[in-house]
Structures are given as structure tokens and as C-alpha cells.
Design an enzyme around this catalytic site. Sequence first.
Site, PDB file in Angstrom:
ATOM      1  N   ILE A  91      -6.423   0.256   0.667  1.00  0.00           N
ATOM      2  CA  ILE A  91      -5.297   1.163   0.847  1.00  0.00           C
ATOM      3  C   ILE A  91      -4.201   0.493   1.662  1.00  0.00           C
ATOM      4  O   ILE A  91      -4.437  -0.496   2.363  1.00  0.00           O
ATOM      5  CB  ILE A  91      -5.736   2.459   1.552  1.00  0.00           C
ATOM      6  CG1 ILE A  91      -6.165   2.172   2.994  1.00  0.00           C
ATOM      7  CG2 ILE A  91      -6.843   3.160   0.786  1.00  0.00           C
ATOM      8  CD1 ILE A  91      -6.471   3.410   3.814  1.00  0.00           C
ATOM      9  N   SER A  92      -3.000   1.050   1.560  1.00  0.00           N
ATOM     10  CA  SER A  92      -1.911   0.645   2.444  1.00  0.00           C
ATOM     11  C   SER A  92      -1.126   1.888   2.829  1.00  0.00           C
ATOM     12  O   SER A  92      -0.840   2.739   1.983  1.00  0.00           O
ATOM     13  CB  SER A  92      -1.000  -0.387   1.776  1.00  0.00           C
ATOM     14  OG  SER A  92      -0.439   0.120   0.577  1.00  0.00           O
ATOM     15  N   CYS A 116       4.238   1.302  -8.447  1.00  0.00           N
ATOM     16  CA  CYS A 116       3.177   1.960  -9.226  1.00  0.00           C
ATOM     17  C   CYS A 116       3.706   2.555 -10.528  1.00  0.00           C
ATOM     18  O   CYS A 116       3.107   3.486 -11.083  1.00  0.00           O
ATOM     19  CB  CYS A 116       2.470   3.017  -8.387  1.00  0.00           C
ATOM     20  SG  CYS A 116       1.688   2.318  -6.919  1.00  0.00           S
TER      21      CYS A 116
END
Length: 218
Positions: free
Chosen positions: A162-163, A179
Site C-alpha cells: 500500500i501507499s 490507476c
Amino acid sequence: MEWKITDGLTDYNDAVAFMEARVAAIAAGEADECVWLLEHPPLYTAGTSARIEDLTDPDRFPVFEAKRGGEYTYHGPGQRVAYVMLDLNKRGKDVRRFVKQLEEWVIAALAEFNVHGEIRDGRVGVWVRRNDKPLTASGQPAEDKVAAIGLRLRKWVSFHGISINVEPDLEHFSGIVPCGITEHGVTSLVDLGLPVTLMDVDTALRKTFSEVFGPNRR
């Protein structure tokens, strides 16, 4: 399980090399699970579903083939990356459930700052509603992405992860279609008006991890 926190900026290839080695060791029963918290220098990564037309400024920052799920994303200073190397052999071989747990983890960590993160079908990551912004072209409330999720599994051991946007330069996202989504934007905790630091986010991530991934949740 090991928590690894690296100060400064970590080279992307070095991070991938570490993850590759650690995942192999975990799968072989030779190493503990690991969550690695770090920052990268400005760069773009392309997931396995990335479309070249979504890389709108290919010469701006280095571009890496990440071999994780998802499309293009940005990493850079002010963004907390959490690489998650967990053994799903011991946690149930259920990829969908694992992704849901990652989403729950991010949402729980954001809640520590009174930020209400949400999930949207067909849009990977964690989103926040922006009632302070105009409606979208389709007449829907504006929503901005505050966290991204992208995974890879090998022998049922996870890597990448994750970020969370804490205080990155949001203009850096303009070199990609994040995305693959054009209708909604990108935000950060500081952009939302919160004086949050990377250390604050680390504390929240560690506090909420056991709530989602602890023994009672396996």
C-alpha cells in the site's frame, strides 16, 4: 513479525530486490513476516494492467515495471509506502479476503486522524469524499484517492502493498492517469488540512495492523 522502517529515500530496485529475497526466505520458512515502511524518490510504476496511454509524461520521472497488480501509480517523498510481506499459507489462501484486509487496514489507520476512507467497486484504493469540490461531469460528488493498493503473490507470500499520501507533491501525479481513473483526483492528508507526519502515519499503521491481521482475525 518484523517491522522495518527506513529513513530517507529508498531506491526502487533495491526495495524490489529486498522483497524478492525476503519473500523467498519466508516461503522457505527461513525468515519472519515483514512490513517495511519507507519513502521512494519520485518515480512511476506500471502494474500488470497498465496502459501505455496512461503514462502521459514518460520522460518526467523514472518508470519501473512493478509486476504487481494494478495500473500506473506514483511514489515519491511525502508518501508512506508499506511493503507487506505476509505468509498467506498461514493466514488462509484467500486473495480477495487479503485485499479486503489491506483496505480495512488503510481505512482504520486513516480513522486515527478522523479521515473517513471508503472503497469503491471498480476503483482500486481508498477514497475520500470531497464535498468542498464541485460535482463531477456525471453529477456525482467529487472523490479523491488518498491511498493505493497493489499486490503480488509468490508461493502464497505477498509483496508490494500500500501507499498513503501524507504530504507528497500532488502535481507529480499529473504525469500519469493514476490507476487509469480520469474522473476523480488525488489528495493527501495534508491536502485535507491535517498536520500529519510520516511518523504519525507509522504509529497509526502499527496500532491498527493487529486489529486487522492479528491472530483472532486469521
